[in-house]
Design a protein around this motif. Structure first.
Motif, PDB file in Angstrom:
ATOM      1  N   ARG A 124     -17.059  60.982 -22.721  1.00 43.23           N
ATOM      2  CA  ARG A 124     -17.032  60.029 -23.829  1.00 43.23           C
ATOM      3  C   ARG A 124     -18.353  59.244 -23.897  1.00 43.23           C
ATOM      4  O   ARG A 124     -19.390  59.823 -24.158  1.00 43.23           O
ATOM      5  CB  ARG A 124     -15.795  59.130 -23.741  1.00 43.23           C
ATOM      6  CG  ARG A 124     -14.483  59.930 -23.748  1.00 43.23           C
ATOM      7  CD  ARG A 124     -13.261  59.060 -23.877  1.00 43.23           C
ATOM      8  NE  ARG A 124     -13.090  58.121 -22.797  1.00 43.23           N
ATOM      9  CZ  ARG A 124     -12.554  58.429 -21.618  1.00 43.23           C
ATOM     10  NH1 ARG A 124     -12.159  59.653 -21.355  1.00 43.23           N
ATOM     11  NH2 ARG A 124     -12.420  57.500 -20.691  1.00 43.23           N
ATOM     12  N   SER A 125     -18.335  57.961 -23.656  1.00 46.05           N
ATOM     13  CA  SER A 125     -19.520  57.134 -23.914  1.00 46.05           C
ATOM     14  C   SER A 125     -20.711  57.518 -23.047  1.00 46.05           C
ATOM     15  O   SER A 125     -21.853  57.544 -23.523  1.00 46.05           O
ATOM     16  CB  SER A 125     -19.186  55.652 -23.697  1.00 46.05           C
ATOM     17  OG  SER A 125     -18.316  55.177 -24.693  1.00 46.05           O
ATOM     18  N   GLU A 126     -20.480  57.810 -21.767  1.00 47.23           N
ATOM     19  CA  GLU A 126     -21.606  58.161 -20.895  1.00 47.23           C
ATOM     20  C   GLU A 126     -22.184  59.521 -21.276  1.00 47.23           C
ATOM     21  O   GLU A 126     -23.408  59.693 -21.344  1.00 47.23           O
ATOM     22  CB  GLU A 126     -21.165  58.151 -19.438  1.00 47.23           C
ATOM     23  CG  GLU A 126     -20.787  56.763 -18.924  1.00 47.23           C
ATOM     24  CD  GLU A 126     -20.562  56.746 -17.425  1.00 47.23           C
ATOM     25  OE1 GLU A 126     -21.379  57.355 -16.708  1.00 47.23           O
ATOM     26  OE2 GLU A 126     -19.583  56.125 -16.971  1.00 47.23           O
ATOM     27  N   GLN A 127     -21.320  60.472 -21.536  1.00 45.12           N
ATOM     28  CA  GLN A 127     -21.784  61.786 -21.973  1.00 45.12           C
ATOM     29  C   GLN A 127     -22.546  61.664 -23.286  1.00 45.12           C
ATOM     30  O   GLN A 127     -23.614  62.280 -23.469  1.00 45.12           O
ATOM     31  CB  GLN A 127     -20.589  62.728 -22.134  1.00 45.12           C
ATOM     32  CG  GLN A 127     -20.962  64.143 -22.552  1.00 45.12           C
ATOM     33  CD  GLN A 127     -19.742  64.982 -22.868  1.00 45.12           C
ATOM     34  OE1 GLN A 127     -18.601  64.519 -22.791  1.00 45.12           O
ATOM     35  NE2 GLN A 127     -19.971  66.224 -23.253  1.00 45.12           N
ATOM     36  N   ALA A 128     -22.011  60.867 -24.207  1.00 41.53           N
ATOM     37  CA  ALA A 128     -22.675  60.677 -25.500  1.00 41.53           C
ATOM     38  C   ALA A 128     -24.033  60.005 -25.333  1.00 41.53           C
ATOM     39  O   ALA A 128     -24.989  60.322 -26.056  1.00 41.53           O
ATOM     40  CB  ALA A 128     -21.787  59.848 -26.428  1.00 41.53           C
ATOM     41  N   ALA A 129     -24.149  59.087 -24.383  1.00 36.67           N
ATOM     42  CA  ALA A 129     -25.418  58.396 -24.165  1.00 36.67           C
ATOM     43  C   ALA A 129     -26.502  59.373 -23.705  1.00 36.67           C
ATOM     44  O   ALA A 129     -27.653  59.300 -24.153  1.00 36.67           O
ATOM     45  CB  ALA A 129     -25.240  57.282 -23.134  1.00 36.67           C
ATOM     46  N   ILE A 130     -26.144  60.290 -22.812  1.00 37.32           N
ATOM     47  CA  ILE A 130     -27.129  61.260 -22.337  1.00 37.32           C
ATOM     48  C   ILE A 130     -27.490  62.247 -23.446  1.00 37.32           C
ATOM     49  O   ILE A 130     -28.659  62.606 -23.616  1.00 37.32           O
ATOM     50  CB  ILE A 130     -26.612  61.968 -21.074  1.00 37.32           C
ATOM     51  CG1 ILE A 130     -26.530  60.964 -19.913  1.00 37.32           C
ATOM     52  CG2 ILE A 130     -27.521  63.134 -20.689  1.00 37.32           C
ATOM     53  CD1 ILE A 130     -26.008  61.537 -18.614  1.00 37.32           C
ATOM     54  N   ASP A 131     -26.501  62.673 -24.222  1.00 35.94           N
ATOM     55  CA  ASP A 131     -26.803  63.535 -25.374  1.00 35.94           C
ATOM     56  C   ASP A 131     -27.706  62.810 -26.369  1.00 35.94           C
ATOM     57  O   ASP A 131     -28.651  63.393 -26.921  1.00 35.94           O
ATOM     58  CB  ASP A 131     -25.513  63.958 -26.071  1.00 35.94           C
ATOM     59  CG  ASP A 131     -24.918  65.227 -25.481  1.00 35.94           C
ATOM     60  OD1 ASP A 131     -25.570  65.837 -24.617  1.00 35.94           O
ATOM     61  OD2 ASP A 131     -23.807  65.606 -25.884  1.00 35.94           O
ATOM     62  N   ALA A 132     -27.423  61.528 -26.601  1.00 37.65           N
ATOM     63  CA  ALA A 132     -28.231  60.744 -27.540  1.00 37.65           C
ATOM     64  C   ALA A 132     -29.665  60.616 -27.054  1.00 37.65           C
ATOM     65  O   ALA A 132     -30.613  60.657 -27.853  1.00 37.65           O
ATOM     66  CB  ALA A 132     -27.610  59.359 -27.735  1.00 37.65           C
ATOM     67  N   ALA A 133     -29.838  60.453 -25.742  1.00 39.64           N
ATOM     68  CA  ALA A 133     -31.191  60.357 -25.185  1.00 39.64           C
ATOM     69  C   ALA A 133     -31.988  61.612 -25.494  1.00 39.64           C
ATOM     70  O   ALA A 133     -33.177  61.549 -25.843  1.00 39.64           O
ATOM     71  CB  ALA A 133     -31.124  60.109 -23.684  1.00 39.64           C
ATOM     72  N   GLY A 134     -31.343  62.780 -25.379  1.00 41.82           N
ATOM     73  CA  GLY A 134     -32.023  64.014 -25.722  1.00 41.82           C
ATOM     74  C   GLY A 134     -32.395  64.075 -27.185  1.00 41.82           C
ATOM     75  O   GLY A 134     -33.462  64.581 -27.557  1.00 41.82           O
ATOM     76  N   GLY A 154     -30.860  70.847 -20.280  1.00 38.89           N
ATOM     77  CA  GLY A 154     -31.184  69.853 -21.294  1.00 38.89           C
ATOM     78  C   GLY A 154     -30.231  68.684 -21.334  1.00 38.89           C
ATOM     79  O   GLY A 154     -30.531  67.662 -21.979  1.00 38.89           O
ATOM     80  N   PHE A 155     -29.072  68.784 -20.643  1.00 39.50           N
ATOM     81  CA  PHE A 155     -28.200  67.618 -20.554  1.00 39.50           C
ATOM     82  C   PHE A 155     -28.754  66.710 -19.461  1.00 39.50           C
ATOM     83  O   PHE A 155     -28.412  66.801 -18.286  1.00 39.50           O
ATOM     84  CB  PHE A 155     -26.760  68.007 -20.240  1.00 39.50           C
ATOM     85  CG  PHE A 155     -25.824  66.817 -20.185  1.00 39.50           C
ATOM     86  CD1 PHE A 155     -25.345  66.239 -21.349  1.00 39.50           C
ATOM     87  CD2 PHE A 155     -25.457  66.255 -18.975  1.00 39.50           C
ATOM     88  CE1 PHE A 155     -24.503  65.147 -21.304  1.00 39.50           C
ATOM     89  CE2 PHE A 155     -24.621  65.162 -18.914  1.00 39.50           C
ATOM     90  CZ  PHE A 155     -24.138  64.598 -20.089  1.00 39.50           C
ATOM     91  N   GLY A 156     -29.662  65.833 -19.848  1.00 39.60           N
ATOM     92  CA  GLY A 156     -30.375  65.011 -18.892  1.00 39.60           C
ATOM     93  C   GLY A 156     -31.513  65.797 -18.256  1.00 39.60           C
ATOM     94  O   GLY A 156     -31.473  67.020 -18.151  1.00 39.60           O
ATOM     95  N   ARG A 157     -32.536  65.076 -17.844  1.00 34.48           N
ATOM     96  CA  ARG A 157     -33.667  65.730 -17.183  1.00 34.48           C
ATOM     97  C   ARG A 157     -33.294  66.200 -15.782  1.00 34.48           C
ATOM     98  O   ARG A 157     -33.730  67.254 -15.328  1.00 34.48           O
ATOM     99  CB  ARG A 157     -34.853  64.755 -17.107  1.00 34.48           C
ATOM    100  CG  ARG A 157     -35.371  64.280 -18.456  1.00 34.48           C
ATOM    101  CD  ARG A 157     -36.188  65.339 -19.167  1.00 34.48           C
ATOM    102  NE  ARG A 157     -36.697  64.858 -20.439  1.00 34.48           N
ATOM    103  CZ  ARG A 157     -37.851  64.206 -20.600  1.00 34.48           C
ATOM    104  NH1 ARG A 157     -38.615  63.949 -19.541  1.00 34.48           N
ATOM    105  NH2 ARG A 157     -38.237  63.805 -21.799  1.00 34.48           N
ATOM    106  N   GLN A 158     -32.497  65.361 -15.080  1.00 33.75           N
ATOM    107  CA  GLN A 158     -32.108  65.700 -13.710  1.00 33.75           C
ATOM    108  C   GLN A 158     -30.663  65.284 -13.474  1.00 33.75           C
ATOM    109  O   GLN A 158     -30.161  64.322 -14.079  1.00 33.75           O
ATOM    110  CB  GLN A 158     -32.997  64.981 -12.694  1.00 33.75           C
ATOM    111  CG  GLN A 158     -34.422  65.498 -12.603  1.00 33.75           C
ATOM    112  CD  GLN A 158     -35.210  64.741 -11.547  1.00 33.75           C
ATOM    113  OE1 GLN A 158     -35.497  63.554 -11.691  1.00 33.75           O
ATOM    114  NE2 GLN A 158     -35.578  65.440 -10.479  1.00 33.75           N
TER     115      GLN A 158
END
Length: 418
Positions: free
Chosen positions: A159-169, A194-198
């Motif tokens: 949810r929110s945390e997953q969406a935040a990392i997707d949004a960063a990309g 691509g889901f987060g750099r690391q």
């Protein structure tokens, strides 16, 4: 580079002011994030935590700067307020979150779902799973575009945390994901390049699992989990011994069994598999009967924070209140018993034998036995025999983590902030 500010007040940060934005739900997620945030704050970095739901109360106690859904500019929009109030009225009342926070969380997430799915599909999704369908990507893009942090970090929560990392990309901001446990459900999105750099994981077995699912090996770093760093601190080990002595546990050769319970839902939140909400109390009752029948054992009951804390004590049956440091507590016990609680991992890392009763809907998500971290049984009848076979006595864990998880993570973070 923008100079860090010493403020620790709650509030929405100024645009362009942040070195690192953390995004985290409560429970084990915020406990993994907080030590990293604190270390960066102490080093003079300008950080802030987007504290989701129950994380807010934890961060408030830490004194670190933070904001919540209720602090977002759109939380004051009439559509968000009206939607949040309508949805909150449909839910059981609770005293865990302020009403304004619940309304903002529900209203913002629901309207994001309307934008993604349309009104009719959103209504259906809400009726069939409610918050499990939230994925506030538009809101997270808006937050990141507005705040423009140099780096974000979240855990593997959906949810929110997953969406935040997707949004960063989407907006081109580097993102790091701290994987707090086994991630056997979350691998569905963690495996995607691509889901987060690391990705930061606590154990080599988790790293190999993610690699086997297709995540490039160079993306994954074994750091440990910062929430567990203090398990290796001599002060924590000494605190466990004091707790044992003060409570009189282990006297006359008795074996202290720590049962760390965890709630069981009606169904699995990811798979929909039906579950047994009575399981945690049924196991507790079984352990009480075992204690009554065998005087060599004593039982320490530690319930999850979301469970009823009114625990009946008796002869050789003790209650561990939430005020007890759980890291010290696993050092105080002779055996840790869990269904799916992260306390099983803490017990293993502390060198205390672990017995996992793997008959939960969550057993596949926390396979302590398969990972060699516990003696595993599949039903209550096997518990007594398994306890007889467990060799009590602490494994030597000295030197298992020559560097803390925090120091390992900070070394990686520095690459993005230099």
């Amino acid at each position: 580079m923008i100079s860090p500010t010493p403020s620790t007040a709650r509030g929405y940060p100024q645009s362009g002011s942040l070195d690192v934005l953390f995004v985290s739900y409560g429970g084990g997620h915020i406990q993994a994030i907080l030590p990293v945030a604190q270390a960066l704050h102490d080093a003079g970095k300008n950080i802030c935590i987007f504290a989701l739901t129950t994380a807010a109360a934890v961060v408030e106690k830490s004194g670190l700067p933070y904001f919540t859904y209720a602090d977002l500019p759109q939380a004051r929009e009439q559509a968000v307020i009206a939607t949040g109030q309508r949805l909150a009225a449909q839910m059981p009342a609770n005293n865990v979150l302020p009403a304004a926070e619940t309304q903002a969380y529900l209203g913002i997430n629901y309207l994001d779902m309307v934008a993604r799915l349309g009104p009719e599909e959103t209504d259906q999704a809400w009726e069939n799973g409610g918050r499990q369908h939230f994925f506030p990507l538009p809101t997270m893009i808006r937050v990141l575009e507005n705040l423009a942090p140099r780096l974000i970090m979240a855990t593997n929560s959906p949810r929110s945390e997953q969406a935040a990392i997707d949004a960063a990309g989407t907006v081109g901001i580097p993102a790091l994901c701290l994987v707090d446990m086994f991630a056997l459900q979350e691998v569905a999105w963690l495996k995607k390049p691509g889901f987060g750099r690391q990705l930061f994981v606590f154990d080599e077995s988790v790293r190999q699992m993610l690699i086997n699912h297709g995540r490039p090996a160079e993306d994954i770093v074994v750091t440990g989990n910062p929430a567990f760093d203090s398990l290796y601190d001599p002060a924590t080990i000494a605190a466990g011994q004091r707790l044992r002595d003060d409570r009189g546990w282990g006297q006359d050769g008795r074996i202290s069994l720590l049962y760390a319970s965890s709630p069981e839902p009606e169904k699995h939140p990811f798979t929909g598999e039906p579950a047994n909400p009575a399981l945690p109390r049924d196991l507790e009752y079984h352990l009480r009967e075992l204690i009554d029948a065998d005087p060599q054992y004593e039982l320490i009951i530690r319930r999850h924070p979301s469970e009823d804390q009114a625990i009946a004590t008796g002869e050789r049956v003790y209650a561990s209140p939430r005020s007890d440091d759980i890291n010290a507590l696993v050092h105080a016990a002779d055996v840790v018993i869990v269904i799916g609680s992260t306390v099983g991992l803490q017990g293993y890392l502390a060198g205390t034998p672990v017995l996992s009763v793997e008959c939960s809907v969550f057993s596949k998500d926390a396979p302590f036995g398969d990972f060699g971290m516990s003696t595993a049984v599949e039903d209550f009848d096997a518990i007594a025999v398994a306890l007889k076979e467990i060799r009590t006595g602490r494994r030597d864990v000295e030197g298992q983590r020559p560097r803390t998880a925090v120091s390992r993570i900070l070394a990686e973070v520095e690459h993005y902030l230099h």
